[in-house]
Design a protein around this motif. Structure first.
Motif, PDB file in Angstrom:
ATOM      1  N   LEU A 183     -17.735  -9.388 -11.508  1.00  0.00           N
ATOM      2  CA  LEU A 183     -18.094 -10.668 -12.107  1.00  0.00           C
ATOM      3  C   LEU A 183     -17.629 -11.892 -11.319  1.00  0.00           C
ATOM      4  O   LEU A 183     -17.949 -13.012 -11.715  1.00  0.00           O
ATOM      5  CB  LEU A 183     -17.538 -10.760 -13.530  1.00  0.00           C
ATOM      6  N   SER A 184     -16.908 -11.721 -10.245  1.00  0.00           N
ATOM      7  CA  SER A 184     -16.524 -12.881  -9.438  1.00  0.00           C
ATOM      8  C   SER A 184     -17.772 -13.505  -8.815  1.00  0.00           C
ATOM      9  O   SER A 184     -18.559 -12.807  -8.166  1.00  0.00           O
ATOM     10  CB  SER A 184     -15.543 -12.462  -8.342  1.00  0.00           C
ATOM     11  N   ASP A 185     -17.948 -14.797  -9.034  1.00  0.00           N
ATOM     12  CA  ASP A 185     -19.130 -15.532  -8.542  1.00  0.00           C
ATOM     13  C   ASP A 185     -20.441 -14.897  -8.999  1.00  0.00           C
ATOM     14  O   ASP A 185     -21.445 -14.903  -8.273  1.00  0.00           O
ATOM     15  CB  ASP A 185     -19.118 -15.609  -7.006  1.00  0.00           C
ATOM     16  N   ALA A 186     -20.448 -14.350 -10.210  1.00  0.00           N
ATOM     17  CA  ALA A 186     -21.626 -13.646 -10.710  1.00  0.00           C
ATOM     18  C   ALA A 186     -22.632 -14.606 -11.318  1.00  0.00           C
ATOM     19  O   ALA A 186     -22.272 -15.621 -11.904  1.00  0.00           O
ATOM     20  CB  ALA A 186     -21.221 -12.605 -11.754  1.00  0.00           C
ATOM     21  N   GLY A 187     -23.913 -14.247 -11.201  1.00  0.00           N
ATOM     22  CA  GLY A 187     -24.996 -14.982 -11.823  1.00  0.00           C
ATOM     23  C   GLY A 187     -25.586 -14.190 -12.969  1.00  0.00           C
ATOM     24  O   GLY A 187     -25.014 -13.188 -13.420  1.00  0.00           O
ATOM     25  N   PHE A 188     -26.772 -14.621 -13.420  1.00  0.00           N
ATOM     26  CA  PHE A 188     -27.404 -13.996 -14.581  1.00  0.00           C
ATOM     27  C   PHE A 188     -27.628 -12.501 -14.371  1.00  0.00           C
ATOM     28  O   PHE A 188     -27.274 -11.687 -15.223  1.00  0.00           O
ATOM     29  CB  PHE A 188     -28.739 -14.686 -14.864  1.00  0.00           C
ATOM     30  N   TRP A 189     -28.221 -12.131 -13.247  1.00  0.00           N
ATOM     31  CA  TRP A 189     -28.601 -10.734 -13.046  1.00  0.00           C
ATOM     32  C   TRP A 189     -27.372  -9.837 -12.950  1.00  0.00           C
ATOM     33  O   TRP A 189     -27.376  -8.712 -13.450  1.00  0.00           O
ATOM     34  CB  TRP A 189     -29.464 -10.591 -11.801  1.00  0.00           C
ATOM     35  N   ALA A 190     -26.316 -10.324 -12.334  1.00  0.00           N
ATOM     36  CA  ALA A 190     -25.089  -9.534 -12.240  1.00  0.00           C
ATOM     37  C   ALA A 190     -24.485  -9.304 -13.626  1.00  0.00           C
ATOM     38  O   ALA A 190     -24.085  -8.184 -13.963  1.00  0.00           O
ATOM     39  CB  ALA A 190     -24.080 -10.229 -11.331  1.00  0.00           C
TER      40      ALA A 190
ATOM     41  N   GLY B 209     -14.805 -18.045 -15.284  1.00  0.00           N
ATOM     42  CA  GLY B 209     -15.538 -19.307 -15.301  1.00  0.00           C
ATOM     43  C   GLY B 209     -17.043 -19.182 -15.155  1.00  0.00           C
ATOM     44  O   GLY B 209     -17.704 -20.132 -14.713  1.00  0.00           O
ATOM     45  N   ILE B 210     -17.608 -18.043 -15.537  1.00  0.00           N
ATOM     46  CA  ILE B 210     -19.069 -17.918 -15.525  1.00  0.00           C
ATOM     47  C   ILE B 210     -19.655 -18.888 -16.542  1.00  0.00           C
ATOM     48  O   ILE B 210     -19.134 -19.041 -17.646  1.00  0.00           O
ATOM     49  CB  ILE B 210     -19.474 -16.465 -15.853  1.00  0.00           C
ATOM     50  N   GLY B 211     -20.743 -19.543 -16.184  1.00  0.00           N
ATOM     51  CA  GLY B 211     -21.346 -20.531 -17.063  1.00  0.00           C
ATOM     52  C   GLY B 211     -21.718 -19.961 -18.419  1.00  0.00           C
ATOM     53  O   GLY B 211     -22.167 -18.814 -18.520  1.00  0.00           O
ATOM     54  N   GLN B 212     -21.516 -20.773 -19.464  1.00  0.00           N
ATOM     55  CA  GLN B 212     -21.771 -20.299 -20.816  1.00  0.00           C
ATOM     56  C   GLN B 212     -23.234 -19.902 -21.017  1.00  0.00           C
ATOM     57  O   GLN B 212     -23.523 -18.885 -21.667  1.00  0.00           O
ATOM     58  CB  GLN B 212     -21.376 -21.376 -21.840  1.00  0.00           C
ATOM     59  N   TYR B 213     -24.172 -20.691 -20.474  1.00  0.00           N
ATOM     60  CA  TYR B 213     -25.587 -20.367 -20.636  1.00  0.00           C
ATOM     61  C   TYR B 213     -25.919 -19.035 -19.981  1.00  0.00           C
ATOM     62  O   TYR B 213     -26.640 -18.204 -20.559  1.00  0.00           O
ATOM     63  CB  TYR B 213     -26.456 -21.470 -20.039  1.00  0.00           C
ATOM     64  N   VAL B 214     -25.401 -18.812 -18.776  1.00  0.00           N
ATOM     65  CA  VAL B 214     -25.633 -17.547 -18.075  1.00  0.00           C
ATOM     66  C   VAL B 214     -25.053 -16.392 -18.884  1.00  0.00           C
ATOM     67  O   VAL B 214     -25.711 -15.357 -19.077  1.00  0.00           O
ATOM     68  CB  VAL B 214     -25.005 -17.583 -16.666  1.00  0.00           C
ATOM     69  N   PHE B 215     -23.836 -16.561 -19.365  1.00  0.00           N
ATOM     70  CA  PHE B 215     -23.176 -15.505 -20.125  1.00  0.00           C
ATOM     71  C   PHE B 215     -23.938 -15.178 -21.409  1.00  0.00           C
ATOM     72  O   PHE B 215     -24.207 -14.009 -21.700  1.00  0.00           O
ATOM     73  CB  PHE B 215     -21.745 -15.924 -20.463  1.00  0.00           C
ATOM     74  N   ILE B 216     -24.285 -16.214 -22.179  1.00  0.00           N
ATOM     75  CA  ILE B 216     -24.951 -15.997 -23.462  1.00  0.00           C
ATOM     76  C   ILE B 216     -26.335 -15.378 -23.274  1.00  0.00           C
ATOM     77  O   ILE B 216     -26.700 -14.412 -23.959  1.00  0.00           O
ATOM     78  CB  ILE B 216     -25.064 -17.325 -24.248  1.00  0.00           C
ATOM     79  N   SER B 217     -27.131 -15.922 -22.359  1.00  0.00           N
ATOM     80  CA  SER B 217     -28.493 -15.423 -22.171  1.00  0.00           C
ATOM     81  C   SER B 217     -28.492 -13.997 -21.637  1.00  0.00           C
ATOM     82  O   SER B 217     -29.258 -13.144 -22.119  1.00  0.00           O
ATOM     83  CB  SER B 217     -29.274 -16.341 -21.227  1.00  0.00           C
TER      84      SER B 217
END
Length: 230
Positions: free
Chosen positions: A131-138, A161-169
């Motif tokens: 999850l380090s520097d992870a985006g939506f697909w990761a 610190g993954i973005g809340q929108y990325v995490f939730i979606s």
């Protein structure tokens, strides 16, 4: 001391006290959640049914509380299917999972990386690796990865610190097939109809496909290739 300096000092002191209280609250919630025992399925059914029309609120609360702990979310999903059927059961179970995941995410944001990764224990290295520097697909593929529970991903995403929108979606989309598969299994157990059987088969096929996708995405060859291209 001027009034401005005094107000600044008071504001700083209030901020420190608030932060300490929030950290104590977060740590207390985590300690309580990690030491609570999950009721047996039949006991959980009785608890929910005893609240009558408000039982669905109790169910969502129980599921959310479980979702922030190392306890698997399997049992509540099965209970949801047996009580409410596939459609309503999935909506309620998914709601509880999302609320619990969101709470875990923000508890980790509050507690910080060091304390969070201490709580994660043996999962900390895995979470940091994926999850380090992870985006939506990761985040999505980690969510459907077999053998990795929900709670380390929730806390890890918040701590890193993954973005809340990325995490939730990503959490929502990755959770839907798994929740449907478990809820439909619970519904089919009490009412083995053709409708529930079809949903059960389709949902589990989707789960297997997503598991294969996750395995392919995070295979050593794929990861080594991706790292060499950076």
């Amino acid at each position: 001391m001027s009034s401005g300096e005094e107000r600044t000092r008071m504001f700083s002191l209030r901020s420190v006290v608030t932060l300490i209280l929030l950290i104590m609250l977060g740590a207390s919630l985590l300690w309580a959640s990690f030491n609570l025992n999950l009721p047996e399925p039949e006991e959980m059914r009785e608890i929910i049914l005893s609240y009558g029309w408000a039982g669905w609120l109790v169910f969502v609360g129980i599921t959310a509380a479980i979702a922030i702990t190392p306890i698997p979310i399997t049992v509540p999903a099965l209970v949801a299917g047996s009580l409410y059927g596939v459609i309503i059961g999935t909506l309620l179970s998914l709601s509880g999972v999302m609320i619990g995941s969101w709470l875990g995410y923000w508890l980790a944001r509050l507690l910080g990386q060091r304390l969070t990764f201490q709580l994660l224990g043996r999962h900390s290295d895995i979470v940091q690796s994926y999850l380090s520097d992870a985006g939506f697909w990761a985040v999505f593929t980690v969510r459907v990865m077999p053998g990795l529970p929900y709670w380390p991903v929730n806390y890890g995403a918040g701590a890193l610190g993954i973005g809340q929108y990325v995490f939730i979606s990503a959490t929502f989309l990755a959770s839907v097939p798994g929740q449907i598969s478990l809820v439909s299994l619970g519904a089919f157990a009490v009412n083995p109809s053709l409708f529930y059987g079809i949903i059960l088969v389709v949902a589990w096929v989707a789960v297997l496909i997503l598991t294969w996708i996750s395995y392919r995405y995070w295979s050593p060859t794929k990861r080594d290739t991706g790292e060499s291209e950076k």
